[in-house]
Write an enzyme that holds these catalytic residues in place. Structure first.
Site, PDB file in Angstrom:
ATOM      1  N   ASN A  55     156.486   6.914 -15.119  1.00 32.70           N
ATOM      2  CA  ASN A  55     155.715   5.740 -15.539  1.00 32.70           C
ATOM      3  C   ASN A  55     155.968   5.368 -16.995  1.00 32.70           C
ATOM      4  O   ASN A  55     155.670   4.268 -17.418  1.00 32.70           O
ATOM      5  CB  ASN A  55     154.217   5.941 -15.282  1.00 32.70           C
ATOM      6  CG  ASN A  55     153.889   5.646 -13.823  1.00 32.70           C
ATOM      7  OD1 ASN A  55     154.670   4.972 -13.140  1.00 32.70           O
ATOM      8  ND2 ASN A  55     152.782   6.152 -13.352  1.00 32.70           N
ATOM      9  N   HIS A  61     151.645  14.947  -9.258  1.00 35.65           N
ATOM     10  CA  HIS A  61     151.711  13.487  -9.221  1.00 35.65           C
ATOM     11  C   HIS A  61     152.703  13.004  -8.166  1.00 35.65           C
ATOM     12  O   HIS A  61     153.913  13.081  -8.347  1.00 35.65           O
ATOM     13  CB  HIS A  61     152.103  12.963 -10.614  1.00 35.65           C
ATOM     14  CG  HIS A  61     152.103  11.477 -10.703  1.00 35.65           C
ATOM     15  ND1 HIS A  61     152.967  10.767 -11.498  1.00 35.65           N
ATOM     16  CD2 HIS A  61     151.331  10.546 -10.081  1.00 35.65           C
ATOM     17  CE1 HIS A  61     152.725   9.473 -11.370  1.00 35.65           C
ATOM     18  NE2 HIS A  61     151.742   9.315 -10.510  1.00 35.65           N
ATOM     19  N   SER A 117     147.844   9.149 -12.363  1.00 37.87           N
ATOM     20  CA  SER A 117     149.098   8.526 -12.805  1.00 37.87           C
ATOM     21  C   SER A 117     149.136   8.393 -14.307  1.00 37.87           C
ATOM     22  O   SER A 117     150.205   8.255 -14.891  1.00 37.87           O
ATOM     23  CB  SER A 117     149.224   7.097 -12.272  1.00 37.87           C
ATOM     24  OG  SER A 117     149.024   7.035 -10.928  1.00 37.87           O
TER      25      SER A 117
HETATM   26  P1  NAD Z   1     142.193   4.447  -3.584  1.00 37.90           P
HETATM   27  O1  NAD Z   1     141.195   3.547  -4.196  1.00 37.90           O
HETATM   28  O2  NAD Z   1     143.018   3.955  -2.440  1.00 37.90           O
HETATM   29  O3  NAD Z   1     141.457   5.788  -3.101  1.00 37.90           O
HETATM   30  C1  NAD Z   1     140.521   6.499  -3.875  1.00 37.90           C
HETATM   31  C2  NAD Z   1     139.533   7.134  -2.908  1.00 37.90           C
HETATM   32  O4  NAD Z   1     138.732   8.048  -3.635  1.00 37.90           O
HETATM   33  C3  NAD Z   1     138.589   6.121  -2.266  1.00 37.90           C
HETATM   34  O5  NAD Z   1     138.593   6.306  -0.872  1.00 37.90           O
HETATM   35  C4  NAD Z   1     137.239   6.452  -2.886  1.00 37.90           C
HETATM   36  O6  NAD Z   1     136.161   6.247  -1.994  1.00 37.90           O
HETATM   37  C5  NAD Z   1     137.385   7.907  -3.194  1.00 37.90           C
HETATM   38  N1  NAD Z   1     136.541   8.395  -4.279  1.00 37.90           N
HETATM   39  C6  NAD Z   1     136.242   7.781  -5.444  1.00 37.90           C
HETATM   40  N2  NAD Z   1     135.504   8.597  -6.201  1.00 37.90           N
HETATM   41  C7  NAD Z   1     135.331   9.759  -5.503  1.00 37.90           C
HETATM   42  C8  NAD Z   1     134.696  10.996  -5.779  1.00 37.90           C
HETATM   43  N3  NAD Z   1     134.077  11.197  -6.920  1.00 37.90           N
HETATM   44  N4  NAD Z   1     134.766  11.963  -4.846  1.00 37.90           N
HETATM   45  C9  NAD Z   1     135.393  11.761  -3.680  1.00 37.90           C
HETATM   46  N5  NAD Z   1     136.026  10.607  -3.357  1.00 37.90           N
HETATM   47  C10 NAD Z   1     135.998   9.626  -4.267  1.00 37.90           C
HETATM   48  O7  NAD Z   1     143.107   4.937  -4.791  1.00 37.90           O
HETATM   49  P2  NAD Z   1     144.585   5.545  -4.709  1.00 37.90           P
HETATM   50  O8  NAD Z   1     145.574   4.455  -4.893  1.00 37.90           O
HETATM   51  O9  NAD Z   1     144.683   6.441  -3.533  1.00 37.90           O
HETATM   52  O10 NAD Z   1     144.616   6.402  -6.067  1.00 37.90           O
HETATM   53  C11 NAD Z   1     143.995   7.635  -6.156  1.00 37.90           C
HETATM   54  C12 NAD Z   1     144.538   8.404  -7.350  1.00 37.90           C
HETATM   55  O11 NAD Z   1     145.953   8.516  -7.232  1.00 37.90           O
HETATM   56  C13 NAD Z   1     144.292   7.739  -8.697  1.00 37.90           C
HETATM   57  O12 NAD Z   1     144.085   8.737  -9.656  1.00 37.90           O
HETATM   58  C14 NAD Z   1     145.589   6.998  -8.957  1.00 37.90           C
HETATM   59  O13 NAD Z   1     145.828   6.779 -10.325  1.00 37.90           O
HETATM   60  C15 NAD Z   1     146.582   7.984  -8.388  1.00 37.90           C
HETATM   61  N6  NAD Z   1     147.880   7.397  -7.994  1.00 37.90           N
HETATM   62  C16 NAD Z   1     147.936   6.194  -7.367  1.00 37.90           C
HETATM   63  C17 NAD Z   1     149.179   5.682  -6.994  1.00 37.90           C
HETATM   64  C18 NAD Z   1     149.283   4.355  -6.290  1.00 37.90           C
HETATM   65  O14 NAD Z   1     150.364   3.756  -6.290  1.00 37.90           O
HETATM   66  N7  NAD Z   1     148.216   3.885  -5.660  1.00 37.90           N
HETATM   67  C19 NAD Z   1     150.352   6.406  -7.243  1.00 37.90           C
HETATM   68  C20 NAD Z   1     150.256   7.658  -7.861  1.00 37.90           C
HETATM   69  C21 NAD Z   1     149.007   8.141  -8.229  1.00 37.90           C
END
Ligand code: NAD
Length: 515
Positions: free
Chosen positions: A199, A149, A128
């Site tokens: 964003n 994204h 993000s």
């Molecule tokens: P989350 O914490 O729910 O999930 C992340 C997952 O990645 C976890 O299950 C964790 O165990 C796993 N993980 C961490 N490091 C790892 C690695 N090296 N290899 C494999 N798995 C690994 O987070 P999320 O909210 O799903 O966000 C994930 C990505 O998406 C981030 O980059 C975030 O910025 C982006 N994002 C989030 C949102 C939101 O609203 N949550 C929206 C758009 C983008």
């Protein structure tokens, strides 16, 4: 951005999703529903298996609701394959990462994957806020790295920003674009800059509301109601912040603010930081701008008591976007006269019971009253559609008499509009928010982060705005937006309200922001 067209990845191409959290699982759902086989990997013990099981239940629920057949539901669940080593991604045509938001972790993942996948495999990040350019730097084939994204929750939110870093091959971006479109998403191209499109450009939606709250112009329930019922937004800023989480919102704002060298446009709100410090994160902690404890009633918006309908109103000059207000008054049986002689009177106002009722131009009512000599000045806020809005915010000049104010309120109420009085805030709520949203979108367009059309599409499909901010500025007149920003800048004396050069230019030339 890129006009290049490339066919989407064929449905039989294998796609890997790394990170099976909130976003990764949602992305895996979309990809599997579109017919691809999906490899799902997570470093968390049983993370991929748990996500796969949850998704199988989601597909069953979708089938029970008639949104897909049970055969399709079973097939989609069967296409999601949990894996336990990155080496299993060897045949993937596209890898989408949705791991922790940490540049070093993501770089390490791409370095590891480069040793596994073919050179033409596309590496897409769901980041993000991190730079796609920085993430690709140092890789053997940085041209195949791009942002993909999604918005939360991915299966429901249509927008996908296709983000190109400096090294991204336009063919890679074009392939992701058509592939996301094939999944039923609304893709838009964007350059890798802080916050990408949404964003960054959505910051004023929260920032202006927080500022009004800080000034004690109105309470959250009133500001939210005005934004919904006049602005046509699906949720008010405080309701939305409570849903997103104040901690998440402060983190995004701070990251965009820092990335733009502490530009005052993005300054994080002190109120919001205090709330995070107190643990008032929003719905998830049971308390944010609203209290979610069981049995607690949501506060209601401040609404002025009923006033009598006026005997007549007199319209002076052109009311611009608010012209239909007068038609509503007429339809409600209020006699409307059009003033023939202007000149000596302010123009673009409704005269009612001694009050001068006018659309806000970004000044406070008191300053405008002083400048025009019309002491009984009452300003009303912008609405998405004056023909249908059910509420309007108003501000009363300090010099306005009680009788004149009551007459102005009665005229709006006669048109079927609930009236919320704010303290005399410059630009009220909707006008200042829309002006600042359009301003940010105009700067993003000027910097070629995306095309004006894509920026508006992103704001409508990524954060559900009822109209794109650039099209909104075109509808009410770019000059009106420029004047509102200039008045806000004069009011606060801050660089935060500086006008985008594109708005200034188009206001002078008369050209639209969206062709
Ligand atoms: P989350 O914490 O729910 O999930 C992340 C997952 O990645 C976890 O299950 C964790 O165990 C796993 N993980 C961490 N490091 C790892 C690695 N090296 N290899 C494999 N798995 C690994 O987070 P999320 O909210 O799903 O966000 C994930 C990505 O998406 C981030 O980059 C975030 O910025 C982006 N994002 C989030 C949102 C939101 O609203 N949550 C929206 C758009 C983008």
């Amino acid at each position: 951005m890129s006009d290049l067209e490339r066919p989407p990845l064929p449905p039989n191409s294998l796609i890997a999703v790394i990170g099976a959290g909130a976003m990764g699982a949602g992305i895996a759902q979309i990809v599997a529903q579109s017919g691809h086989r999906v490899l799902l990997f997570d470093t968390r013990l049983n993370g991929a298996e748990d996500a796969q099981k949850k998704l199988a239940t989601t597909f069953e629920q979708l089938a029970a609701k008639g949104k897909m057949t049970s055969d399709d539901a079973q097939a989609a669940a069967g296409r999601i394959v949990p894996i336990h080593a990155l080496g299993d991604c060897v045949s993937a045509r596209l890898v989408i990462e949705a791991i922790v938001e940490d540049l070093e972790a993501k770089r390490e993942l791409w370095r590891d994957l480069e040793g596994v996948v073919a050179p033409e495999t596309i590496l897409a990040t769901n980041t993000s806020s991190l730079s796609v350019t920085a993430m690709a730097a140092g890789l053997k084939y940085p041209r195949r790295v791009a942002g993909l994204h999604f918005f939360n929750p991915p299966p429901l939110m249509p927008l996908v920003e296709i983000v190109s870093g400096l090294a991204t091959d336009p063919e890679v971006a074009a392939t992701l674009y058509s592939t996301a479109a094939g999944w039923g998403k609304v893709p838009v191209h964007a350059k890798s800059t802080p916050g990408f499109i949404v964003n960054r450009c959505a910051r004023p939606f929260y920032a202006e509301a927080l500022r009004l709250l800080n000034e004690r112009a109105a309470d959250p329930a009133t500001i939210d109601a005005v934004m919904r019922e006049a602005g046509g937004f699906r949720m008010g800023p405080f309701e939305l912040l409570d849903l997103i989480g104040n901690d998440v919102s402060v983190a995004v704002t701070t990251s965009v603010w820092r990335a733009y060298s502490n530009d005052p446009r993005f300054t994080p709100s002190a109120i919001q930081q205090e709330m995070v410090a107190a643990g008032y994160l929003g719905r998830k902690s049971g308390r944010g701008f609203y209290d979610y404890a069981p049995g607690t009633k949501k506060p209601i918006a401040h609404t002025e008591p009923e006033q009598s309908a006026p005997g007549r109103v007199v319209v002076y000059g052109d009311l611009g976007p608010a012209s239909t207000l007068v038609e509503r008054m007429l339809a409600a049986g209020v006699p409307v006269e059009r003033a023939k002689r202007e000149g000596a009177f302010p123009t673009g106002v409704i005269g009612v019971g001694g009050a001068w009722l006018a659309l806000s131009d970004g000044q406070t009512a008191t300053v405008r009253a002083g400048a025009s000599g019309a002491h009984d000045m009452v300003l009303f806020d912008l609405a998405l559609d004056f023909a249908t809005c059910t509420r309007l915010a108003v501000a009363r000049a300090d010099t306005c008499s009680d009788a004149a104010y009551s007459a102005a309120v009665g005229a709006l109420q006669a048109a079927g509009i609930a009236v919320s009085r704010l303290d005399d805030a410059a630009g009220l709520v909707v006008l200042r928010t829309v002006a600042m949203l359009a301003n940010e979108c105009a700067d993003a367009a000027k910097e070629a982060i995306a095309s004006p059309r894509d920026i508006d599409a992103a704001m409508m499909k990524g954060v559900n705005y009822p109209r794109g901010p650039l099209a909104w500025a075109d509808t009410i007149g770019v000059a009106r937006v420029r004047d509102a920003l200039a008045n806000l800048a004069a009011h606060y004396g801050e660089d935060r309200y500086r006008t985008s050069p594109l708005i200034t230019r188009r206001a002078v030339s008369g050209a639209r922001l969206i062709d």
